[in-house]
Each structure stands twice: as structure tokens, then as C-alpha cells.
Design a protein around this motif. Sequence first.
Motif, PDB file in Angstrom:
ATOM      1  N   ASN A  56      87.168  57.716  15.399  1.00  0.00           N
ATOM      2  CA  ASN A  56      87.883  57.085  14.737  1.00  0.00           C
ATOM      3  C   ASN A  56      88.850  57.338  14.230  1.00  0.00           C
ATOM      4  O   ASN A  56      89.498  56.009  13.954  1.00  0.00           O
ATOM      5  N   LEU A  57      89.846  58.597  14.186  1.00  0.00           N
ATOM      6  CA  LEU A  57      90.704  58.473  13.291  1.00  0.00           C
ATOM      7  C   LEU A  57      92.142  57.411  13.557  1.00  0.00           C
ATOM      8  O   LEU A  57      92.713  57.336  13.176  1.00  0.00           O
ATOM      9  N   PHE A  58      91.907  57.473  15.349  1.00  0.00           N
ATOM     10  CA  PHE A  58      92.951  57.014  16.212  1.00  0.00           C
ATOM     11  C   PHE A  58      92.700  55.461  15.436  1.00  0.00           C
ATOM     12  O   PHE A  58      93.515  54.830  15.198  1.00  0.00           O
ATOM     13  N   LEU A  59      91.769  54.924  15.538  1.00  0.00           N
ATOM     14  CA  LEU A  59      91.573  53.377  14.673  1.00  0.00           C
ATOM     15  C   LEU A  59      91.432  52.905  13.863  1.00  0.00           C
ATOM     16  O   LEU A  59      91.801  51.785  13.918  1.00  0.00           O
ATOM     17  N   ILE A  60      91.257  53.998  12.999  1.00  0.00           N
ATOM     18  CA  ILE A  60      92.049  54.158  11.657  1.00  0.00           C
ATOM     19  C   ILE A  60      93.510  53.754  11.186  1.00  0.00           C
ATOM     20  O   ILE A  60      93.694  53.240  10.709  1.00  0.00           O
ATOM     21  N   SER A  61      94.424  54.905  12.287  1.00  0.00           N
ATOM     22  CA  SER A  61      95.705  54.367  12.324  1.00  0.00           C
ATOM     23  C   SER A  61      95.942  53.100  12.508  1.00  0.00           C
ATOM     24  O   SER A  61      97.211  52.625  12.326  1.00  0.00           O
ATOM     25  N   GLY A  62      94.884  52.618  13.434  1.00  0.00           N
ATOM     26  CA  GLY A  62      95.399  51.178  13.583  1.00  0.00           C
ATOM     27  C   GLY A  62      95.530  50.105  12.836  1.00  0.00           C
ATOM     28  O   GLY A  62      96.348  49.683  12.697  1.00  0.00           O
ATOM     29  N   ILE A  63      94.558  51.192  12.282  1.00  0.00           N
ATOM     30  CA  ILE A  63      94.112  49.952  10.678  1.00  0.00           C
ATOM     31  C   ILE A  63      95.767  49.439   9.855  1.00  0.00           C
ATOM     32  O   ILE A  63      96.015  48.843   8.937  1.00  0.00           O
ATOM     33  N   THR A  64      95.615  51.057   9.331  1.00  0.00           N
ATOM     34  CA  THR A  64      97.244  51.011   8.697  1.00  0.00           C
ATOM     35  C   THR A  64      98.197  50.065   9.461  1.00  0.00           C
ATOM     36  O   THR A  64      99.480  50.138   8.354  1.00  0.00           O
ATOM     37  N   TYR A  65      98.409  50.663  10.500  1.00  0.00           N
ATOM     38  CA  TYR A  65      99.850  49.944  11.437  1.00  0.00           C
ATOM     39  C   TYR A  65      99.304  48.874  11.102  1.00  0.00           C
ATOM     40  O   TYR A  65      99.914  47.906  10.054  1.00  0.00           O
ATOM     41  N   ARG A  66      97.939  47.868  11.421  1.00  0.00           N
ATOM     42  CA  ARG A  66      97.988  46.561  10.588  1.00  0.00           C
ATOM     43  C   ARG A  66      98.668  45.804   9.307  1.00  0.00           C
ATOM     44  O   ARG A  66      98.691  44.838   9.004  1.00  0.00           O
ATOM     45  N   LEU A  67      97.986  47.277   8.813  1.00  0.00           N
ATOM     46  CA  LEU A  67      98.164  46.928   7.386  1.00  0.00           C
ATOM     47  C   LEU A  67      99.873  46.766   6.860  1.00  0.00           C
ATOM     48  O   LEU A  67     100.538  45.951   5.792  1.00  0.00           O
ATOM     49  N   LEU A  68     100.763  47.546   7.001  1.00  0.00           N
ATOM     50  CA  LEU A  68     101.445  48.591   6.399  1.00  0.00           C
ATOM     51  C   LEU A  68     103.062  48.432   7.842  1.00  0.00           C
ATOM     52  O   LEU A  68     103.950  48.471   7.824  1.00  0.00           O
ATOM     53  N   GLY A  69     102.468  48.321   9.571  1.00  0.00           N
ATOM     54  CA  GLY A  69     103.343  47.537   9.740  1.00  0.00           C
ATOM     55  C   GLY A  69     104.118  49.220  10.660  1.00  0.00           C
ATOM     56  O   GLY A  69     105.369  48.804  10.932  1.00  0.00           O
ATOM     57  N   SER A  70     103.539  50.474  10.729  1.00  0.00           N
ATOM     58  CA  SER A  70     103.823  51.111  10.847  1.00  0.00           C
ATOM     59  C   SER A  70     103.648  52.705  10.979  1.00  0.00           C
ATOM     60  O   SER A  70     102.101  52.605  10.430  1.00  0.00           O
ATOM     61  N   TYR A  71     103.383  53.249  11.870  1.00  0.00           N
ATOM     62  CA  TYR A  71     102.662  54.680  12.341  1.00  0.00           C
ATOM     63  C   TYR A  71     103.442  55.899  11.236  1.00  0.00           C
ATOM     64  O   TYR A  71     102.675  56.491  11.440  1.00  0.00           O
ATOM     65  N   ASP A  72     104.489  55.510  11.218  1.00  0.00           N
ATOM     66  CA  ASP A  72     105.553  56.731  10.145  1.00  0.00           C
ATOM     67  C   ASP A  72     104.968  57.058   9.114  1.00  0.00           C
ATOM     68  O   ASP A  72     104.823  55.812   8.116  1.00  0.00           O
ATOM     69  N   LEU A  73     104.816  58.225   8.857  1.00  0.00           N
ATOM     70  CA  LEU A  73     103.975  58.650   7.602  1.00  0.00           C
ATOM     71  C   LEU A  73     104.670  58.320   6.107  1.00  0.00           C
ATOM     72  O   LEU A  73     104.410  57.928   5.103  1.00  0.00           O
TER      73      LEU A  73
END
Lengths: 503, 115
Positions: A339-356
Motif C-alpha cells: 500500500n505504501l509503495f502504491l501511494i508513493s506512486g500516486i504522489t509521483y503522479r501528482l508532483l512528478g518526483s520521488y524526492d522528499l
Amino acid sequence: MNLELALPILIPLTAGAVSIALWRSVRYQRIVAVLATALLLAASVWLLRSTIDQGFLVMEMGSWPAPFSIVFVSDMLSAIMIVLTGIIGLSIAIYSLASTPKGHEKFGYYPLMHLLLAGVAGSFLTGDIFNLFVWFEVMLLASFALLTLGGERAQMEGAIKYVTLNLFSSAIFLSAVGLLYGTVGTLNMADIAQKVATIEDPGMITVISMMFMVSFGIKAAAFPLFFWLPASYHTPQVAVSALFAGLLTKVGVYALYRVFTLIFTQDVDYTHTILLWAAALTMLTGVLGAAAQFEFRRILSFHIVSQIGYMLLGLALFTPLAIIGGVFYIMHHIIVKTNLFLISGITYRLLGSYDLKDLGGIYKERPLLALLFLIPALSLAGIPPLSGFFAKFVVIRAGLEAEAYVVTGIALLVGLLTLYSMLKIWAEVFWKKTPEHVTDLRRLRGEVKEKHNWAYFVPVIGLAACTVFIGLNGQPIYELAEMAAHQLLNPQLYIEAVLGAQQ
Amino acid sequence: MESLMAYVVGILFAAAIYMMLRRSIVKLVIGLILLSNAANLLIFVVSGMTRGAPPLLPEGTSAPLSAIADPLPQALILTAIVIAFGVLAFAVVLIRRAYEVVGTDDLDQMKDTDT
């Protein structure tokens, strides 16, 4: 012939073959993916129900009697793992509809996903040690290809480490199987367990058990063999990361549980003490590694390592309560981590980055998403009443009862540090203001047409619901784990179920 | 014969690990190939080598007349060879793609994903 025992392997294999036949049509492949994983989930629940009713299900290939044939066995641990495979498979299949890039889908993403699920299911169900190796390889080959789909630089670098370490561990595994066969002359796990107990010189068996521990330890990413995991798990696209995070390392943990409760129990003091310290150091290094990271998926990858430590701790303490805790922890962890990984994918989708450092401000615009993140994050940290609390509670209680105070202290400390890094993600990604340069980026991304948005959220909400469900219904889940632990700690039940039918 | 083969297996394992510790990816893959061969040979040696006694039954009998070689390790090795072949084929393609993408075959240069 137990159909329900064969289905979890047959469904993904067939779906994989059908998907390859539909190579040209991505649309049909998607339909097959969702249908097949839904079927897999249904079949896995059926398997769990029959296993609860009958205790053990055994299927012998070609109706040969047990020590000579390849057997598939399902006990409670296997059945629980298969159900989790079904849940994760369905979530990933739905999520992939939205998140997988077109190019990946055209180059066999779905067939590889099915093959991976088949390999995972096969590893959980087989009762034959060489067959376990074969299913491992099926799973690994699919995972290699999934990891490298897309062919970016980071993926290649991650893949070289991942492939090398996993092949190395397979070679150790294969050698250990050879040595074991040379010593006891059989490959059937139940038969091995029976014969190992009668061997006069246990030294050789201990050596072989160490080889198994190293090999499965690499696959499970236990200390000090985990370095390939944070180097590779954050490189593929996010659905693949989530699939790996949920299932692959847990296959190694499952194999450790299987062989160190069934086969190698003649020198528990020695082997399980090593496991105990490996577990403690795995927890500690994993969580400290996570604290140092500033990339969403790398933090989560390091947390996989630290959580593996809790599962190993359950096995290493080797008391009924500890095994229950370990099994409970596996159930909780697979759901939460995916679930956490899937959410990281959504935030990536929203903001285009994985970097905090590039993320922020999501709480203001998507409070629901922020809440959805908090559920698995707090569960991972062990806040009641979510699933992680009960899982941790049982493990730590078992540690106190076994009077392993140092290790239990480490486990508690690691819980706190987990909370710290989950709050770090929360503060950085959801709470702080969106950095200036990201707002421009987002305007660019805003032009990308949003479609299949529901496919992002259905699995996330579903998995969060599972977490809450486990948290609120601790008792029945605990009873499942208890049944699994009872079977694991009485290997003669397993031996009788596999060999006894013929005698 | 067994002791000689045991030495061969040991040398193969040592060579494999030596190759895997070198910095070039090509040598890494050669190391993996040696490793899988060493493991296969180990199975063969450890399960007992029997010379000149194929596991075949004369017509009309249902049990072997004398000691025969164990066919199972050979089946295991056959399976392991096929698997190793597939995996190594993948590894060779991988190093080629990695070399194209990363532009070097030095493993020490490939640490972007480590930190």
C-alpha cells in the motif's frame, strides 16, 4: 486430487499464456490481468477455507506415492501466504491499468506479472525442496525482466546487483540441496525432515542448514545480506516496486520459516541464535538506513529490510507465541508495504518526483490521500488500533516471555524509529508547503490527461481497508496465525499428512 | 574419482567467486557461469558417482539386478542446467544493455543507486 491446491498455480500460468497469445492487444491483456488475479484471489480464499477445514491438503503429481512424487502441500502458513498473494496480485493488476507506461505493456508486462505470481504461488505450495528451487527461479526470471522493463540507467545498475546476488543465492541453494540429497537421499521435505532426525552426525546437517540460511537470507534481505534490496527496489516503475516489496522478500522469509521449523530443528540453540542476532541487526540497520534517506521509495525499501527483522525475530525465538507473532507480522506487512509503495506512486503522479525535497503540500489539496497514507504508515509504525500494533505487540510479548530482553529492546526502539521516518515522509510530502520549483513542474504535468484515476485509488483504499480490518478483527486473524504456528511447531503433523496417507 | 571431482568443484567455486569480485561486468557474468557449473557438478559428486552402471532394467525384470547409478541427480542437474542457461542468457543481454545505457563496464562506476 485437490483442485483448490492446483488452482493458485494454474490460474496465473494460464493467464500468462493467454496474455502472450494476446500479445498484440494490450486491452485484452488488461482484461485478462484483472480477471485472472480476481480468480486467483477467489481460489486462494477457497484454498484457505479447505485448509482450515482439513488441516493439510496434499496433492501428488501423477498419483505416485509421496516420497517419490513431487508433492504440493498446503498447510495454514502456505494458505495464508497464498491469500496474501491473491490480494496483492489483484491490487497490482488494477493499479497497473493506470500506472503502467504504454511501452511496458507492449513488451510483456502482464505476462511477466502472471508468471511472477505463478512462481510465488508455486514456492508457497510445493513440498519438494528441489521444486522450491525451480519455483524460485520461475519467480526470479520474471522479476528480472520486470525490473529491467524500460531500461533506464538506474534500472540497469539496480538490476545488475539484484540479478547477481539472486543468482549467487540460487547457486548456494542448489549446492545445499545437492548436499542434502547426498546426505539423506530424498528431496521430499517431509521425508527429509523424517530422515534428518535419525542422522547420527548432526554436524553435516548444521552446515547444510547454514547454507540454506545464507541463501534464503539473501532472498529475504536479512542482515548482512540485504544491500541489493535498497539498491534495486526503487528503480522500476511503481507497480513493479510494490509487487516486489509485498511478495518477493516474503518468499525468502516463508522458505526460512519452512525449513527452520520442519527440517533443521535438531540444533535449535545454534541455528536460531544466529537467526536471532541476524534479526536484531536486520531491524536496526534497516531502520537506520531508512532514517538517512530522502527518497520516498528508498525509505520504504529500507523499511522492508527492517520489517523482515521482526518476521525473523518471530522465527528465531521459536516459541509458539513468537511464531504466531511472526506469521501475523507477515500478513500485516505484505498488505501495508504494498500500500505504501502504491501511494508513493500516486504522489509521483501528482508532483512528478520521488524526492522528499521536491514534494509537498499534498494535504492541502488531497486530504483524503493524506489520510490514506496515514493508515498504512501508522500501521507500519505500530500505532493501535491498526494491524501493525497487534503484530508488533505479539512479537514483543513473545520476546519478553523468552527473556530475550536486548533483542526486544531493539525491536521497541526500531518501532519508534519507524514512526520517526513515517512522520518524516508525512511532514515532507503532505504537510510542508509545495516548493516553488515544483509548482511550475506541476503546471506542466497538469496538461497530461488524467485517465483511469479510479484505478489508482481502488487498490489503495482496498488495502487500507484490509489493514483496518485486521486491526479491528485481531482475534480471528490471530487464530489463523495460531493454527499456522501450531502446525509449524509440530512438524510430525506435516510429515504424517504428506507421508502418512500411503502408509 | 570422487576426491578428484571434489577438488574440481572447489576450484570452480573459488574461480567463480574470484571472477565475481573483479570489477568488469563481463567477468562477473563469467563468474556466474562458473558458479552454476560448480553447483551442478557438486550435486553430481555428492550424490555418489557410479561408473558403468546405467539405471536401466533388463527386459522382463522389475528391479535392478545389481547396484545402479542414481538417475535422480542427473535429472536435477538437467533441470538446473536448463534454468541456469535461461538465466545466464538473460544476464548476457542485461550486461549488454547495461553497457549501452551506463557507458561503462566497470562495476565501481555503477553506484548511483547505492546511496
